[in-house]
Design a protein around this motif. Structure first.
Motif, PDB file in Angstrom:
ATOM      1  N   GLU A  86       0.827  -1.211   0.000  1.00 17.96           N
ATOM      2  CA  GLU A  86       0.000   0.000   0.000  1.00 17.96           C
ATOM      3  C   GLU A  86       0.854   1.251   0.000  1.00 17.96           C
ATOM      4  O   GLU A  86       0.554   2.234  -0.699  1.00 17.96           O
ATOM      5  CB  GLU A  86      -0.929  -0.004   1.215  1.00 17.96           C
ATOM      6  N   SER A  87       1.944   1.242   0.766  1.00 19.25           N
ATOM      7  CA  SER A  87       2.837   2.403   0.810  1.00 19.25           C
ATOM      8  C   SER A  87       3.456   2.674  -0.560  1.00 19.25           C
ATOM      9  O   SER A  87       3.493   3.821  -1.024  1.00 19.25           O
ATOM     10  CB  SER A  87       3.936   2.177   1.846  1.00 19.25           C
ATOM     11  N   GLU A 108       1.404   6.602  -6.918  1.00 26.12           N
ATOM     12  CA  GLU A 108       0.216   7.310  -7.437  1.00 26.12           C
ATOM     13  C   GLU A 108       0.301   8.800  -7.140  1.00 26.12           C
ATOM     14  O   GLU A 108      -0.042   9.631  -7.991  1.00 26.12           O
ATOM     15  CB  GLU A 108      -1.046   6.697  -6.838  1.00 26.12           C
ATOM     16  N   ASN A 109       0.769   9.164  -5.958  1.00 26.33           N
ATOM     17  CA  ASN A 109       0.903  10.583  -5.599  1.00 26.33           C
ATOM     18  C   ASN A 109       1.943  11.273  -6.472  1.00 26.33           C
ATOM     19  O   ASN A 109       1.748  12.405  -6.927  1.00 26.33           O
ATOM     20  CB  ASN A 109       1.271  10.729  -4.131  1.00 26.33           C
ATOM     21  N   ARG A 110       3.059  10.599  -6.708  1.00 23.69           N
ATOM     22  CA  ARG A 110       4.110  11.210  -7.523  1.00 23.69           C
ATOM     23  C   ARG A 110       3.642  11.434  -8.950  1.00 23.69           C
ATOM     24  O   ARG A 110       4.013  12.405  -9.608  1.00 23.69           O
ATOM     25  CB  ARG A 110       5.360  10.329  -7.521  1.00 23.69           C
ATOM     26  N   LEU A 111       2.790  10.527  -9.432  1.00 24.00           N
ATOM     27  CA  LEU A 111       2.264  10.644 -10.792  1.00 24.00           C
ATOM     28  C   LEU A 111       1.013  11.513 -10.859  1.00 24.00           C
ATOM     29  O   LEU A 111       0.451  11.714 -11.932  1.00 24.00           O
ATOM     30  CB  LEU A 111       1.940   9.252 -11.335  1.00 24.00           C
ATOM     31  N   ALA A 112       0.587  12.018  -9.691  1.00 23.41           N
ATOM     32  CA  ALA A 112      -0.611  12.865  -9.607  1.00 23.41           C
ATOM     33  C   ALA A 112      -1.827  12.160 -10.181  1.00 23.41           C
ATOM     34  O   ALA A 112      -2.610  12.738 -10.946  1.00 23.41           O
ATOM     35  CB  ALA A 112      -0.375  14.197 -10.307  1.00 23.41           C
ATOM     36  N   MET A 113      -1.998  10.907  -9.812  1.00 22.61           N
ATOM     37  CA  MET A 113      -3.143  10.142 -10.297  1.00 22.61           C
ATOM     38  C   MET A 113      -3.939   9.601  -9.107  1.00 22.61           C
ATOM     39  O   MET A 113      -3.384   9.322  -8.038  1.00 22.61           O
ATOM     40  CB  MET A 113      -2.685   8.969 -11.169  1.00 22.61           C
ATOM     41  N   ALA A 114      -5.242   9.490  -9.300  1.00 20.57           N
ATOM     42  CA  ALA A 114      -6.090   8.912  -8.264  1.00 20.57           C
ATOM     43  C   ALA A 114      -5.896   7.406  -8.255  1.00 20.57           C
ATOM     44  O   ALA A 114      -5.586   6.796  -9.282  1.00 20.57           O
ATOM     45  CB  ALA A 114      -7.552   9.262  -8.522  1.00 20.57           C
ATOM     46  N   ALA A 115      -6.068   6.817  -7.076  1.00 19.83           N
ATOM     47  CA  ALA A 115      -5.943   5.359  -6.979  1.00 19.83           C
ATOM     48  C   ALA A 115      -7.007   4.703  -7.842  1.00 19.83           C
ATOM     49  O   ALA A 115      -8.185   5.058  -7.790  1.00 19.83           O
ATOM     50  CB  ALA A 115      -6.095   4.920  -5.524  1.00 19.83           C
ATOM     51  N   GLU A 160      -5.008  -4.383 -10.499  1.00 20.18           N
ATOM     52  CA  GLU A 160      -5.537  -3.348 -11.379  1.00 20.18           C
ATOM     53  C   GLU A 160      -4.855  -2.004 -11.125  1.00 20.18           C
ATOM     54  O   GLU A 160      -4.646  -1.224 -12.063  1.00 20.18           O
ATOM     55  CB  GLU A 160      -7.052  -3.241 -11.191  1.00 20.18           C
ATOM     56  N   ARG A 161      -4.509  -1.747  -9.870  1.00 26.98           N
ATOM     57  CA  ARG A 161      -3.774  -0.502  -9.557  1.00 26.98           C
ATOM     58  C   ARG A 161      -2.388  -0.526 -10.187  1.00 26.98           C
ATOM     59  O   ARG A 161      -1.906   0.489 -10.702  1.00 26.98           O
ATOM     60  CB  ARG A 161      -3.680  -0.310  -8.042  1.00 26.98           C
ATOM     61  N   VAL A 162      -1.735  -1.683 -10.144  1.00 29.38           N
ATOM     62  CA  VAL A 162      -0.411  -1.808 -10.765  1.00 29.38           C
ATOM     63  C   VAL A 162      -0.494  -1.530 -12.260  1.00 29.38           C
ATOM     64  O   VAL A 162       0.327  -0.800 -12.822  1.00 29.38           O
ATOM     65  CB  VAL A 162       0.182  -3.215 -10.499  1.00 29.38           C
ATOM     66  N   ARG A 163      -1.501  -2.121 -12.909  1.00 33.52           N
ATOM     67  CA  ARG A 163      -1.662  -1.903 -14.351  1.00 33.52           C
ATOM     68  C   ARG A 163      -1.932  -0.433 -14.659  1.00 33.52           C
ATOM     69  O   ARG A 163      -1.378   0.123 -15.623  1.00 33.52           O
ATOM     70  CB  ARG A 163      -2.798  -2.764 -14.897  1.00 33.52           C
ATOM     71  N   THR A 167       0.354   2.090 -16.983  1.00 32.16           N
ATOM     72  CA  THR A 167      -0.241   2.834 -18.093  1.00 32.16           C
ATOM     73  C   THR A 167       0.046   4.322 -17.969  1.00 32.16           C
ATOM     74  O   THR A 167       0.398   4.993 -18.950  1.00 32.16           O
ATOM     75  CB  THR A 167      -1.762   2.584 -18.133  1.00 32.16           C
ATOM     76  N   GLU A 168      -0.081   4.851 -16.760  1.00 30.63           N
ATOM     77  CA  GLU A 168       0.152   6.283 -16.540  1.00 30.63           C
ATOM     78  C   GLU A 168       1.621   6.640 -16.746  1.00 30.63           C
ATOM     79  O   GLU A 168       1.940   7.693 -17.316  1.00 30.63           O
ATOM     80  CB  GLU A 168      -0.289   6.663 -15.125  1.00 30.63           C
ATOM     81  N   ILE A 169       2.524   5.778 -16.310  1.00 28.03           N
ATOM     82  CA  ILE A 169       3.955   6.033 -16.509  1.00 28.03           C
ATOM     83  C   ILE A 169       4.281   6.119 -17.995  1.00 28.03           C
ATOM     84  O   ILE A 169       4.957   7.045 -18.447  1.00 28.03           O
ATOM     85  CB  ILE A 169       4.797   4.928 -15.833  1.00 28.03           C
ATOM     86  N   ALA A 170       3.798   5.138 -18.761  1.00 22.82           N
ATOM     87  CA  ALA A 170       4.063   5.141 -20.195  1.00 22.82           C
ATOM     88  C   ALA A 170       3.462   6.371 -20.860  1.00 22.82           C
ATOM     89  O   ALA A 170       4.079   6.986 -21.740  1.00 22.82           O
ATOM     90  CB  ALA A 170       3.508   3.871 -20.828  1.00 22.82           C
TER      91      ALA A 170
END
Length: 406
Positions: free
Chosen positions: A256-257, A263-270, A277-280, A284-287
């Protein structure tokens, strides 16, 4: 690393000719590669007649194996050889970027790319067209990613049902033919005693940790010890301290940490849903962020570190805590666990253990042309899951129980 940073995604179509697959099989290159790179020296196919019936009927055939080792796609070349057929296979885009030879070989053997970090219409259309036209059997790994827990099936991806059902509808309209799924359970068994190999590999890991080995510890105890030690190193790396509570609670807190921080660093909601599904969603957001903006060197380092972190999360959720319970420990589970830790800590697993691959092919599952029911468990995926689990459970009994005396 599962996300490719060197270049944007570009679909790699399958090679549709038969000359390259013919020479690869004729020269036994699959056998050579598996023996040299993966330690797989022998093999056995069971249930081959099930696929032969589907081939003789002219069905669109989807082969759905479990995925526990990098060797799995090549291992399927053996039943293809016996059936005198070639295969197509969907493979993650990053596999085509691990070297020119690997990318060339994967494509020539019938592999085509799938972009796991986005919606890949070309890959989906290619897969559905192969099944609709019944060109060759198509290999899809329903677990999506690999792990080193051969006896445990990970959750299956719904995309398999979408591809199969869509192809079944199209095939019904075109030829009134059928699409079928054949579950395939792949089990790797040790051909020799593993005690000397295990002691050698454990000693190298322990020395890397700076540990002294207390006298009297068995291989099983030492293996459990390095699993715990590797986890503590991860806690120190990502949390700065060791956690408290049970191992399960500590693992959940670490996961969770890592996910929250990324997610915070990428400015995306969980993302909604489970950890997988969160990992995927993070991948996706990184790419997406990496290729839509000018990225400086520091940002690229952060992106790469984020991928390594979520890949580690993927590994943690793919390996059951009870895998080395006293009443279930086998020689194959010891080997898998040591190799997994080596891969995590050293970057590469030693493949010095001789393995025999057993390929168990299940009976055909007819794919209905109707869409999967909404809000309910897909009966097609449930049947696939049930067959795979039953076959893996039986095959697990063929591994040798590991004696504590070692």
């Amino acid at each position: 690393m599962t996300v490719v940073f060197d270049r944007p995604y570009q679909f790699v179509p399958p090679h549709r000719g038969s000359m390259w697959p013919f020479f690869i099989q004729r020269l036994r290159l699959v056998d050579w590669y598996l023996r040299r790179k993966e330690g797989v020296i022998a093999w056995e196919c069971r249930g081959l007649e099930h696929v032969k019936i589907s081939l003789d009927r002219g069905d669109g055939i989807l082969l759905a194996p479990n995925h526990c080792r990098y060797a799995d796609p090549l291992v399927l070349g053996w039943p293809a050889r016996l059936l005198k057929t070639n295969l197509y296979a969907m493979a993650s885009w990053h596999l085509f970027n691990q070297g020119k030879f690997d990318g060339f070989a994967i494509q020539k053997m019938g592999g085509f790319s799938i972009h796991r970090e986005g919606v890949d219409r070309q890959a989906l259309d290619t897969a559905m067209a192969i099944l609709t036209m019944a060109e060759r059997p198509l290999v899809l790994f329903p677990e999506g990613t690999t792990n080193r827990s051969n006896d445990v099936l990970k959750p299956l991806l719904d995309g398999v049902s979408f591809i199969a059902r869509t192809a079944a509808r199209r095939r019904k309209k075109k030829t009134n033919g059928n699409v079928v799924i054949h579950p395939i359970a792949i089990k790797y068994l040790c051909t020799d005693d593993i005690c000397d190999w295990a002691r050698q590999r454990l000693l190298q890991i322990e020395q890397g940790f700076g540990w002294q080995v207390p006298p009297g510890l068995s291989i099983v105890q030492r293996t459990r010890r390095i699993v715990d030690g590797a986890f503590v190193l991860r806690e120190l790396q990502y949390l700065g301290k060791t956690g408290s509570g049970t191992m399960k609670q500590r693992r959940e807190a670490l996961i969770e940490s890592i996910l929250q921080r990324t997610e915070n660093r990428l400015a995306m909601a969980a993302a909604e849903g489970n950890t997988r599904e969160r990992v995927r969603a993070i991948r996706t957001e990184i790419a997406s962020q990496f290729f839509r903006q000018d990225v400086d060197q520091d940002s690229e380092i952060h992106f790469r570190q984020d991928v390594i972190a979520v890949d580690m999360v993927q590994e943690m959720i793919s390996n059951p805590e009870s895998y080395l319970d006293a009443d279930e420990v086998t020689d194959t589970r010891i080997v898998e666990t040591i190799q997994r830790i080596e891969e995590s800590i050293l970057g590469k697993a030693d493949c010095g253990v001789a393995l025999r691959a057993v390929i168990q092919i299940g009976e055909a599952i007819n794919v209905p042309a109707e869409k999967a029911p909404r809000g309910e468990v897909d009966p097609l995926m449930l049947e696939l899951k049930t067959q795979l689990e039953e076959m893996l459970k039986k095959l697990a009994c063929e591994a040798r129980p590991f004696a504590e005396r070692c």
